[in-house]
Motif scaffolding. Structure first.
Motif, PDB file in Angstrom:
ATOM      1  N   GLN A  34       0.707  -1.217  -0.029  1.00  0.00           N
ATOM      2  CA  GLN A  34       0.216  -0.002   0.033  1.00  0.00           C
ATOM      3  C   GLN A  34       0.854   1.296  -0.097  1.00  0.00           C
ATOM      4  O   GLN A  34       1.851   1.334   0.767  1.00  0.00           O
ATOM      5  CB  GLN A  34      -0.967  -0.027   1.249  1.00  0.00           C
ATOM      6  CG  GLN A  34      -1.838  -1.047   1.317  1.00  0.00           C
ATOM      7  CD  GLN A  34      -3.184  -0.574   0.501  1.00  0.00           C
ATOM      8  OE1 GLN A  34      -3.329   0.381   0.257  1.00  0.00           O
ATOM      9  NE2 GLN A  34      -4.120  -1.759   0.555  1.00  0.00           N
ATOM     10  N   LYS A  35       0.546   2.155  -0.917  1.00  0.00           N
ATOM     11  CA  LYS A  35       1.210   3.572  -0.794  1.00  0.00           C
ATOM     12  C   LYS A  35       0.200   4.256   0.200  1.00  0.00           C
ATOM     13  O   LYS A  35      -0.893   4.548  -0.036  1.00  0.00           O
ATOM     14  CB  LYS A  35       1.255   4.051  -2.230  1.00  0.00           C
ATOM     15  CG  LYS A  35       1.836   5.322  -2.076  1.00  0.00           C
ATOM     16  CD  LYS A  35       2.014   6.163  -3.453  1.00  0.00           C
ATOM     17  CE  LYS A  35       2.697   7.498  -3.610  1.00  0.00           C
ATOM     18  NZ  LYS A  35       2.515   8.023  -4.789  1.00  0.00           N
ATOM     19  N   LEU A  36       0.981   4.866   1.049  1.00  0.00           N
ATOM     20  CA  LEU A  36       0.144   5.657   2.424  1.00  0.00           C
ATOM     21  C   LEU A  36       0.718   7.216   2.051  1.00  0.00           C
ATOM     22  O   LEU A  36       1.518   7.774   2.826  1.00  0.00           O
ATOM     23  CB  LEU A  36       0.776   5.192   3.656  1.00  0.00           C
ATOM     24  CG  LEU A  36       0.277   3.717   3.890  1.00  0.00           C
ATOM     25  CD1 LEU A  36       1.003   3.168   4.985  1.00  0.00           C
ATOM     26  CD2 LEU A  36      -1.200   3.580   4.129  1.00  0.00           C
ATOM     27  N   ASP A  37      -0.236   7.718   1.044  1.00  0.00           N
ATOM     28  CA  ASP A  37      -0.204   9.183   0.881  1.00  0.00           C
ATOM     29  C   ASP A  37      -0.668   9.722   2.245  1.00  0.00           C
ATOM     30  O   ASP A  37      -1.509   9.364   3.109  1.00  0.00           O
ATOM     31  CB  ASP A  37      -0.764   9.880  -0.121  1.00  0.00           C
ATOM     32  CG  ASP A  37      -0.241   9.238  -1.487  1.00  0.00           C
ATOM     33  OD1 ASP A  37       0.866   9.024  -1.490  1.00  0.00           O
ATOM     34  OD2 ASP A  37      -1.146   8.916  -2.478  1.00  0.00           O
ATOM     35  N   LEU A  38      -0.289  11.209   2.529  1.00  0.00           N
ATOM     36  CA  LEU A  38      -0.783  11.896   3.456  1.00  0.00           C
ATOM     37  C   LEU A  38      -2.441  11.972   3.607  1.00  0.00           C
ATOM     38  O   LEU A  38      -2.752  12.205   4.640  1.00  0.00           O
ATOM     39  CB  LEU A  38      -0.152  13.354   3.407  1.00  0.00           C
ATOM     40  CG  LEU A  38       1.275  13.612   4.070  1.00  0.00           C
ATOM     41  CD1 LEU A  38       1.503  14.949   3.617  1.00  0.00           C
ATOM     42  CD2 LEU A  38       1.563  12.996   5.494  1.00  0.00           C
ATOM     43  N   ILE A  39      -2.864  12.085   2.420  1.00  0.00           N
ATOM     44  CA  ILE A  39      -4.352  12.294   2.328  1.00  0.00           C
ATOM     45  C   ILE A  39      -5.031  11.087   1.787  1.00  0.00           C
ATOM     46  O   ILE A  39      -6.262  10.952   1.785  1.00  0.00           O
ATOM     47  CB  ILE A  39      -4.730  13.270   1.173  1.00  0.00           C
ATOM     48  CG1 ILE A  39      -4.076  12.874  -0.096  1.00  0.00           C
ATOM     49  CG2 ILE A  39      -4.222  14.912   1.694  1.00  0.00           C
ATOM     50  CD1 ILE A  39      -4.453  14.020  -1.304  1.00  0.00           C
ATOM     51  N   ALA A  40      -4.355   9.910   1.942  1.00  0.00           N
ATOM     52  CA  ALA A  40      -5.004   8.468   1.770  1.00  0.00           C
ATOM     53  C   ALA A  40      -6.046   8.555   3.078  1.00  0.00           C
ATOM     54  O   ALA A  40      -5.607   8.899   4.324  1.00  0.00           O
ATOM     55  CB  ALA A  40      -4.089   7.365   1.860  1.00  0.00           C
ATOM     56  N   THR A  71      -7.538  10.549   7.552  1.00  0.00           N
ATOM     57  CA  THR A  71      -6.490  10.810   6.465  1.00  0.00           C
ATOM     58  C   THR A  71      -5.212   9.955   7.400  1.00  0.00           C
ATOM     59  O   THR A  71      -5.271  10.155   8.659  1.00  0.00           O
ATOM     60  CB  THR A  71      -6.165  12.068   5.858  1.00  0.00           C
ATOM     61  OG1 THR A  71      -6.006  12.976   7.102  1.00  0.00           O
ATOM     62  CG2 THR A  71      -7.536  12.396   5.372  1.00  0.00           C
ATOM     63  N   ARG A  87       3.014   5.636   9.460  1.00  0.00           N
ATOM     64  CA  ARG A  87       3.008   4.846   8.053  1.00  0.00           C
ATOM     65  C   ARG A  87       3.390   3.177   8.223  1.00  0.00           C
ATOM     66  O   ARG A  87       2.747   2.327   7.912  1.00  0.00           O
ATOM     67  CB  ARG A  87       3.893   5.582   7.086  1.00  0.00           C
ATOM     68  CG  ARG A  87       3.585   6.710   6.436  1.00  0.00           C
ATOM     69  CD  ARG A  87       4.185   7.347   5.313  1.00  0.00           C
ATOM     70  NE  ARG A  87       3.444   8.258   4.738  1.00  0.00           N
ATOM     71  CZ  ARG A  87       3.964   9.322   4.061  1.00  0.00           C
ATOM     72  NH1 ARG A  87       5.508   9.547   4.132  1.00  0.00           N
ATOM     73  NH2 ARG A  87       3.366  10.153   3.293  1.00  0.00           N
ATOM     74  N   GLN A 103      -6.861   5.349  -1.394  1.00  0.00           N
ATOM     75  CA  GLN A 103      -6.260   6.153  -2.021  1.00  0.00           C
ATOM     76  C   GLN A 103      -6.989   7.490  -2.744  1.00  0.00           C
ATOM     77  O   GLN A 103      -7.970   7.423  -3.162  1.00  0.00           O
ATOM     78  CB  GLN A 103      -5.177   5.803  -3.325  1.00  0.00           C
ATOM     79  CG  GLN A 103      -4.480   4.678  -2.680  1.00  0.00           C
ATOM     80  CD  GLN A 103      -3.331   4.882  -1.730  1.00  0.00           C
ATOM     81  OE1 GLN A 103      -3.022   6.049  -1.559  1.00  0.00           O
ATOM     82  NE2 GLN A 103      -2.949   4.131  -0.821  1.00  0.00           N
ATOM     83  N   PRO A 104      -6.301   8.626  -2.413  1.00  0.00           N
ATOM     84  CA  PRO A 104      -6.897   9.765  -2.989  1.00  0.00           C
ATOM     85  C   PRO A 104      -7.203   9.700  -4.787  1.00  0.00           C
ATOM     86  O   PRO A 104      -6.423   8.987  -5.373  1.00  0.00           O
ATOM     87  CB  PRO A 104      -5.999  10.920  -2.860  1.00  0.00           C
ATOM     88  CG  PRO A 104      -4.641  10.290  -2.667  1.00  0.00           C
ATOM     89  CD  PRO A 104      -4.906   8.918  -2.176  1.00  0.00           C
ATOM     90  N   VAL A 106      -6.818  10.347  -8.475  1.00  0.00           N
ATOM     91  CA  VAL A 106      -5.704  10.805  -9.244  1.00  0.00           C
ATOM     92  C   VAL A 106      -6.435  11.827 -10.179  1.00  0.00           C
ATOM     93  O   VAL A 106      -7.360  11.151 -11.008  1.00  0.00           O
ATOM     94  CB  VAL A 106      -4.813   9.919  -9.893  1.00  0.00           C
ATOM     95  CG1 VAL A 106      -3.595  10.107 -10.827  1.00  0.00           C
ATOM     96  CG2 VAL A 106      -4.492   8.939  -9.008  1.00  0.00           C
TER      97      VAL A 106
END
Length: 125
Positions: A34-40, A71, A87, A103-104, A106
């Motif tokens: 999983q990619k854990l963006d700040l806004i995920a 988030t 994270r 995920q946010p 795209v």
């Protein structure tokens, strides 16, 4: 050399002091795909919960917080832990299937030719 009159650098009410890297068991990256963006957005999965003895206090706190979608940044702020530690913990929980990460969306960037036409139009004004 501490004497009875010296002050302790931390009082008893503070509880045990644990460094953030110890909370993440010395890791700086999670093993999750999983990619854990700040806004995920993170939400507790609707699965049977594991034995509480297998979860750390931070894991339990995350699962409790994420009963309502939050988030990644909000989770870090609520637990007052560094983002890197959060994270790692979230990646572990995602690997165990205990949380869902959304995920946010795209947003596609406009076509290069469209941007050129807009700039040309603005210059023509």
């Amino acid at each position: 050399m501490s004497g009875p009159d010296e002050e302790l650098w931390v009082d008893e009410a503070a509880g045990p002091v644990v460094r953030p890297f110890a909370v993440a068991r010395g890791r700086t990256r999670h093993s999750s795909r999983q990619k854990l963006d700040l806004i995920a957005v993170v939400v507790t999965a609707e699965v049977p919960m594991p034995d509480p003895r297998t979860l750390s206090p931070e894991d339990e706190a995350i699962l409790e917080l994420c009963l309502h979608p939050l988030t990644v940044a909000d989770v870090a702020a609520a637990l007052t832990l560094p983002l890197g530690v959060i994270r790692v913990l979230l990646g572990d929980l995602a690997d165990q299937g205990l949380i869902d990460v959304r995920q946010p969306a795209v947003q596609a960037l406009p076509d290069h030719s469209l941007l050129k036409e807009v700039i040309d139009g603005l210059r023509a004004l």
